[in-house]
Design a protein around this motif. Sequence first.
Motif, PDB file in Angstrom:
ATOM      1  N   UNK A 146      16.875  -7.130  -3.333  1.00 14.94           N
ATOM      2  CA  UNK A 146      16.113  -6.339  -2.586  1.00 14.94           C
ATOM      3  C   UNK A 146      15.391  -5.188  -2.989  1.00 14.94           C
ATOM      4  N   UNK A 147      16.022  -4.664  -3.978  1.00 12.96           N
ATOM      5  CA  UNK A 147      15.400  -3.446  -4.514  1.00 12.96           C
ATOM      6  C   UNK A 147      14.350  -3.920  -5.396  1.00 12.96           C
ATOM      7  N   UNK A 148      14.456  -4.967  -6.174  1.00 15.46           N
ATOM      8  CA  UNK A 148      13.390  -5.423  -7.135  1.00 15.46           C
ATOM      9  C   UNK A 148      12.195  -6.053  -6.103  1.00 15.46           C
ATOM     10  N   UNK A 207       8.288  -4.742  -6.131  1.00 13.73           N
ATOM     11  CA  UNK A 207       7.103  -5.594  -6.146  1.00 13.73           C
ATOM     12  C   UNK A 207       6.153  -5.267  -5.068  1.00 13.73           C
ATOM     13  N   UNK A 208       6.649  -5.291  -3.739  1.00 14.04           N
ATOM     14  CA  UNK A 208       5.952  -4.871  -2.686  1.00 14.04           C
ATOM     15  C   UNK A 208       4.768  -3.654  -2.867  1.00 14.04           C
ATOM     16  N   UNK A 209       5.691  -2.679  -3.393  1.00 12.34           N
ATOM     17  CA  UNK A 209       4.944  -1.447  -3.553  1.00 12.34           C
ATOM     18  C   UNK A 209       3.964  -1.528  -4.918  1.00 12.34           C
ATOM     19  N   UNK A 210       4.134  -2.115  -5.883  1.00 12.10           N
ATOM     20  CA  UNK A 210       3.380  -2.384  -6.866  1.00 12.10           C
ATOM     21  C   UNK A 210       2.021  -3.029  -6.479  1.00 12.10           C
ATOM     22  N   UNK A 211       2.151  -3.941  -5.752  1.00 11.28           N
ATOM     23  CA  UNK A 211       1.234  -4.964  -5.476  1.00 11.28           C
ATOM     24  C   UNK A 211       0.438  -4.069  -4.339  1.00 11.28           C
ATOM     25  N   UNK A 212       1.058  -3.598  -3.235  1.00 12.33           N
ATOM     26  CA  UNK A 212       0.241  -3.011  -1.984  1.00 12.33           C
ATOM     27  C   UNK A 212      -0.443  -1.624  -2.750  1.00 12.33           C
ATOM     28  N   UNK A 213       0.025  -0.894  -3.680  1.00 18.92           N
ATOM     29  CA  UNK A 213      -0.778   0.067  -4.321  1.00 18.92           C
ATOM     30  C   UNK A 213      -1.703  -0.241  -5.316  1.00 18.92           C
ATOM     31  N   UNK A 214      -1.349  -1.036  -5.944  1.00 24.58           N
ATOM     32  CA  UNK A 214      -2.456  -1.563  -6.666  1.00 24.58           C
ATOM     33  C   UNK A 214      -3.677  -2.150  -6.253  1.00 24.58           C
ATOM     34  N   UNK A 215      -3.470  -2.891  -5.503  1.00 25.03           N
ATOM     35  CA  UNK A 215      -4.543  -3.538  -4.471  1.00 25.03           C
ATOM     36  C   UNK A 215      -5.233  -2.816  -3.708  1.00 25.03           C
ATOM     37  N   UNK A 245      -0.155  -8.981   3.559  1.00 21.40           N
ATOM     38  CA  UNK A 245       0.478  -7.777   4.183  1.00 21.40           C
ATOM     39  C   UNK A 245       0.328  -7.659   5.817  1.00 21.40           C
ATOM     40  N   UNK A 246      -0.382  -8.531   6.345  1.00 14.17           N
ATOM     41  CA  UNK A 246      -0.446  -8.636   7.657  1.00 14.17           C
ATOM     42  C   UNK A 246       0.716  -9.057   8.176  1.00 14.17           C
ATOM     43  N   UNK A 247       1.198 -10.149   7.278  1.00 10.15           N
ATOM     44  CA  UNK A 247       2.634 -10.753   7.970  1.00 10.15           C
ATOM     45  C   UNK A 247       3.723 -10.034   7.589  1.00 10.15           C
ATOM     46  N   UNK A 248       3.519  -9.137   6.525  1.00 10.28           N
ATOM     47  CA  UNK A 248       5.053  -8.678   6.281  1.00 10.28           C
ATOM     48  C   UNK A 248       5.008  -7.070   6.134  1.00 10.28           C
ATOM     49  N   UNK A 249       3.921  -6.551   6.362  1.00  8.29           N
ATOM     50  CA  UNK A 249       3.947  -5.095   6.555  1.00  8.29           C
ATOM     51  C   UNK A 249       3.944  -4.457   5.099  1.00  8.29           C
ATOM     52  N   UNK A 250       4.279  -3.198   4.896  1.00  7.13           N
ATOM     53  CA  UNK A 250       3.928  -2.542   3.765  1.00  7.13           C
ATOM     54  C   UNK A 250       5.401  -2.773   2.827  1.00  7.13           C
ATOM     55  N   UNK A 251       6.441  -3.099   3.176  1.00  5.65           N
ATOM     56  CA  UNK A 251       7.736  -2.875   2.601  1.00  5.65           C
ATOM     57  C   UNK A 251       8.488  -1.477   2.844  1.00  5.65           C
ATOM     58  N   UNK A 252       9.557  -1.377   2.263  1.00  3.17           N
ATOM     59  CA  UNK A 252      10.366  -0.344   2.404  1.00  3.17           C
ATOM     60  C   UNK A 252       9.829   1.002   1.809  1.00  3.17           C
ATOM     61  N   UNK A 253       9.217   0.729   0.862  1.00  6.03           N
ATOM     62  CA  UNK A 253       8.844   2.030   0.040  1.00  6.03           C
ATOM     63  C   UNK A 253       7.070   2.278   0.521  1.00  6.03           C
ATOM     64  N   UNK A 254       7.008   2.421   1.861  1.00  2.00           N
ATOM     65  CA  UNK A 254       5.890   2.890   2.567  1.00  2.00           C
ATOM     66  C   UNK A 254       6.013   3.862   3.539  1.00  2.00           C
TER      67      UNK A 254
END
Length: 149
Positions: free
Chosen positions: A10-12, A16-24, A124-133
């Motif tokens: 889950x941590x990894x 990944x969520x954070x990297x994708x969300x922040x980068x995009x 992101x509409x379906x999954x939200x921003x992830x735990x690091x948001x």
Amino acid sequence: MGNTQLFDNAKTKNLGFLILRAGVGILFFVFGWQKIAGGEQVWNGVGSAMQFVGISAWPLFWGLMATLAEFAGGLLLAIGLFTRPAAAFLAFTMIMATILKGATGAGIIDWYAPFTMLLIMIFFIMNGGGIYSIDSVLRSKKHTGGLVA
């Protein structure tokens, strides 16, 4: 431990969520800033894409809305605040960008970028921003009565 197990936690996945969300999000923010700096001429050109769905009125307004969606939506996406609504506005903008690129006879090389971004926004509409948001932090405060667990 095999290679697949290294990335199967889950941590990894949340990283990944954070990297994708922040980068995009940063990409959208930068492109939005460039369009803001371009002013009314750029906004009018962007807004004229609405004609491909039968809306020819107010291209300046539509262009400004698309510009703000990219600028503010990109910032919100990058920090993970109001991730789903920001992604929804960006998804609409990417639908219009994909239609524009397709309607102007551009090949796949021209429309794959907005279409790819559309798919990411659907994620992101379906999954939200992830735990690091920030969304996750606010959700935690709400469920713990204001205390972060």
